[in-house]
Design an enzyme around this catalytic site. Sequence first.
Site, PDB file in Angstrom:
ATOM      1  N   VAL A 201       0.866  -1.187   0.000  1.00  0.00           N
ATOM      2  CA  VAL A 201       0.000   0.000   0.000  1.00  0.00           C
ATOM      3  C   VAL A 201       0.897   1.229   0.000  1.00  0.00           C
ATOM      4  O   VAL A 201       1.643   1.456   0.957  1.00  0.00           O
ATOM      5  CB  VAL A 201      -0.914   0.036   1.251  1.00  0.00           C
ATOM      6  CG1 VAL A 201      -1.864   1.236   1.169  1.00  0.00           C
ATOM      7  CG2 VAL A 201      -1.697  -1.256   1.406  1.00  0.00           C
ATOM      8  N   HIS A 202       0.844   2.004  -1.083  1.00  0.00           N
ATOM      9  CA  HIS A 202       1.705   3.182  -1.113  1.00  0.00           C
ATOM     10  C   HIS A 202       1.125   4.357  -1.882  1.00  0.00           C
ATOM     11  O   HIS A 202       1.585   5.487  -1.723  1.00  0.00           O
ATOM     12  CB  HIS A 202       3.067   2.832  -1.739  1.00  0.00           C
ATOM     13  CG  HIS A 202       3.019   2.705  -3.229  1.00  0.00           C
ATOM     14  ND1 HIS A 202       2.630   1.552  -3.856  1.00  0.00           N
ATOM     15  CD2 HIS A 202       3.294   3.593  -4.218  1.00  0.00           C
ATOM     16  CE1 HIS A 202       2.676   1.721  -5.163  1.00  0.00           C
ATOM     17  NE2 HIS A 202       3.066   2.945  -5.418  1.00  0.00           N
TER      18      HIS A 202
END
Length: 354
Positions: A201-202
Amino acid sequence: MKIITVLGARPQFIKAAPLSEALRKRHEEKIVHTGQHYDYQMSDVFFEELGIPKPDYFLGVGSKQHGAQTGEMLTGVEEVLLKEKPDWVLVYGDTNSTLAGALAASKLHIPIAHVEAGLRSYNRLMPEEVNRVLTDHVSTLMFCPTDQAVKNLSLEGLTKGVVRTGDVMADALYYHARRAEERSMMETLRYPKKSYLLATVHRAENTDDPSRLAGIINAFAQIEGQIVLPLHPRTRKLLQDHRLTIPENVEVIEPVGYLEMILLEKEAELILTDSGGVQKEAYLWKVPCVTLRDETEWVETVQTGWNTLTGAKTEAIVDTVKNYRNQPLPPYLENLYGNGRASEEIVAQMEKRG
């Protein structure tokens, strides 16, 4: 030919590895690293692992607001181009480094080769979408990884200089998979094969929005089984800022190098991600993928049934994981992203136009 390659972010280092090797067999390449990803785990480790030649120029721009970052890169790249006077400027993907390199070259009338051209999410709120569209429209050669990318460019009136080459990330995956396995890195990862889910998740659309990030984290808590989460430094900070607690079934690890990451992907039961590259690598490894976004550039993975878009909705994420576990996987289409020789085709096309 003399080629200036502009790089700045993790996915670009990976893409550059096979193409840089192909270019340097017959041509001179110099690498400009903008510094967009600037810590060891997000930058230096990839040059070391993948054997990419060390950058000839390091601009050291670092993290800034989009306009300031792009402007500083543009100034730095322009100075390099004025000094080196290359035959081509080569850019990859859709980052601010990509756009800065393309704009600097276009202003100096230097031919531009864009690797991974033609991808579209049709979401102009994403800075990546703006970068890729603008870059395509100033490029001389547009190297498309898929048939859909060629169609996307055609719809925008771009047909000259468009070449369907296949995907250089497929080149990199096939080339480095054997090296990764020879290093027996899974022994150090402590996770038996197919015993875990891998998550990344970025993207700002998820991390900067507390409700979206909470939706994803809540979904992780409701999914049965262990989730391994290599945590981007920026995401770690925002989890703290939003006062979100990592669930007990999620093991957070530091960002990993490319070789370690592709083995984590290969041996995962399932992947949850908002990364474009990881979606594609999941497909190449024949691992089902849940994409934590509302759209994707890699539409082929969704059309084949190996990837499902859930956004950040908790229920949709949990239900999709259950569906993948309870239903047989769809037929797998070989060579969706080429045969692993995109780099050779790109060099040949540049020579033809050079």
